[in-house]
Structure formats: structure tokens, C-alpha cells
Design an enzyme around this catalytic site. Structure first.
Site: not given
Ligand code: FPP
Length: 241
Positions: A14, A31, A63, A125
Site C-alpha cells: 500500500d 505503481h 475497479w 519460492l
Molecule cells: C496500493 O497503492 C497498491 C496497489 C493498488 C496495488 C499494488 C500494485 C503494485 C505494486 C503495482 C502493480 C503490480 C502488479 C504486478 C500489477 P495505492 O494506489 O492504494 O496507494 P495510496 O493508498 O497511497 O493511494
């Protein structure tokens, strides 16, 4: 007593958005940086001899984000599999995907299947990627399978045990997580592995996911090792008192 390495570590990655915002960058940049961290973390987990690691990459609730961000995340997954699958395979990583396949694009579904099939016999792993994953949805789908089995007469109603449910989850065959790590300072599970987390230890870290390093993983393991897990019972020390 020897320090035990957790069998299964699950991570809620997160804080990509906030990491980017703090730098005046678009969320996508967060991301992208998150994918780099993910690569580094997978490698570190393999080296540390952790048998299972689950990463929450896209939740069924994601989504509701702007369409452009959803397509960025889909694109990053595709890119990750296309670019990294050969390396993962070479490093003996076994890939498993959990989550609802239905509703995902055909191309992504094909890539997910390819990743699982290619690496199925690997013995290093096990990397579990939670994609389009939501725990309540997973449990509901497991219950649908149970009901189908009961209706078909394959399973008696009184054979609906916790084990029968566990065996029908997407995570069938994967041990419950010993440790669940969440970055970015948020302290909730957000519909992640609700059933499987019954006895997990939680480690909440203040850093945003792109800033997470292998040293944080090592520290989380140390925290886990220092906590005493009782699984609802008592320890020898409690009895002696
Ligand atoms: C949270 O950050 C993260 C996600 C939505 C998913 C994690 C995604 C990745 C590490 C990149 C994608 C990797 C793959 C393999 C698809 P957030 O956007 O919720 O952050 P915020 O809470 O600060 O807005």
C-alpha cells in the site's frame, strides 16, 4: 530453539499513490516504482528461503478507481509477466494466481495461465499473486462449490467443515500466512485473506510500498520470530505460573 523462518508471508503493498504524490508525480509513477520493489522483494524472499509469499496486486474493489489507473495496473501486470516470467522460471519460482478470473481481459487470463503452467513444477519460492482478489468473493465462490457438491450428493451437509471450505478456496494447498505485512501506515485487512488470516501475525509498517526494502522484510521476520504464537492455547510458561 532455532529461529523459524515463516512458511508464508503475505503483503498488502500500500501507498504507491501517496509515494508519488509526495514527489509531485502521477500515481502511475508510484505503481511503476511499486513493481520495482515487488521484483526486489521476490528475489529477497527467494534468497531468504521463504517457501510462500503472497502479494496483493489488485483488489476486486480497485475497479472503482479512475479507468486510466485501472488500465495502468492491468498494463503493469501484463508487462511484469511478459518481462519477468522467464527470470522467475529460471529462479525456480512457482507462480500461483488467486482471485476471480472472470471479468479479466482474455489476454491477461492467458498470461496468468501461462505463468502458472510454465512454473508449475518449480520447487523454490511459491509466489502467489492476488489479482482481482477479494476475500469475501473468494469465500462466496467456495460456498458455491460446496453447495454444488452437496446438491450433487458428493458431499454430505454435515461434512461442511472448515477443512472442506479451505479446500475450495483459491488458496487450496497453500498454508495460511504466518505473517501479513501492510505498508503505508494503514492498519486494516481490506478484504485480504480474511479466512486464512485467523492466526496470522500482523506487521504494519509506516513506509510507502515503493520505499519497502529487503531489510524491512528481514525486520518483519524478526518481529514475527519474537512474537509468541499460541493458536488459542496457552504456553508452557503460562502453565508454570
Ligand atoms: C496500493 O497503492 C497498491 C496497489 C493498488 C496495488 C499494488 C500494485 C503494485 C505494486 C503495482 C502493480 C503490480 C502488479 C504486478 C500489477 P495505492 O494506489 O492504494 O496507494 P495510496 O493508498 O497511497 O493511494
Amino acid at each position: 530453539m532455532p529461529m523459524s523462518i515463516p512458511r508464508h508471508i503475505a503483503i498488502i503493498m500500500d501507498g504507491n499513490g501517496r509515494w508519488a504524490k509526495a514527489r509531485g508525480l502521477p500515481r502511475t509513477a508510484g505503481h511503476k516504482a511499486g513493481v520495482e520493489t515487488l521484483r526486489e522483494t521476490i528475489r529477497a524472499a527467494g534468497k531468504m528461503g521463504i517457501p510462500f509469499m503472497t502479494l496483493f496486486a489488485f483488489s476486486s474493489e480497485n475497479w472503482s478507481r479512475p479507468r486510466s489507473e485501472v488500465s495502468d495496473l492491468m498494463g503493469l501486470l501484463k508487462l511484469f509477466i511478459r518481462r519477468d516470467l522467464a527470470d522467475l522460471h529460471r529462479e525456480n519460482v512457482r507462480v500461483r494466481i488467486i482471485g476471480e478470473r472472470e471479468g479479466l481481459g482474455k489476454d491477461i487470463r492467458a498470461l496468468l495461465t501461462e505463468a502458472e503452467t510454465l512454473t508449475d513444477a518449480n520447487t523454490g519460492l511459491t509466489l502467489v499473486i492476488a489479482f482481482n482478489y477479494g476475500s469475501r468473493n473468494e469465500i462466496a465462490r467456495a460456498v458455491q462449490r460446496l453447495v454444488a457438491d452437496v446438491s450433487a450428493g458428493v458431499l454430505a451437509a454435515d461434512a461442511v467443515t472448515p477443512e472442506a471450505i479451505t479446500a475450495r478456496l483459491d488458496t487450496a494447498g497453500i498454508p495460511d500466512p504466518d505473517v501479513i505485512i501492510r505498508t503505508s501506515g494503514e492498519m486494516r485487512l481490506s478484504n485480504f485473506l480474511l479466512w486464512q488470516a485467523a492466526y496470522s501475525e500482523f506487521v504494519f509498517l509506516p513506509c510507502y510500498w515503493p520505499d519497502f526494502r529487503p531489510s524491512n522484510l528481514a525486520e518483519a521476520i524478526e518481529t514475527f520470530q519474537m512474537r509468541e504464537r499460541r493458536f488459542g492455547g496457552v504456553t508452557a510458561q503460562d502453565i508454570a505460573l
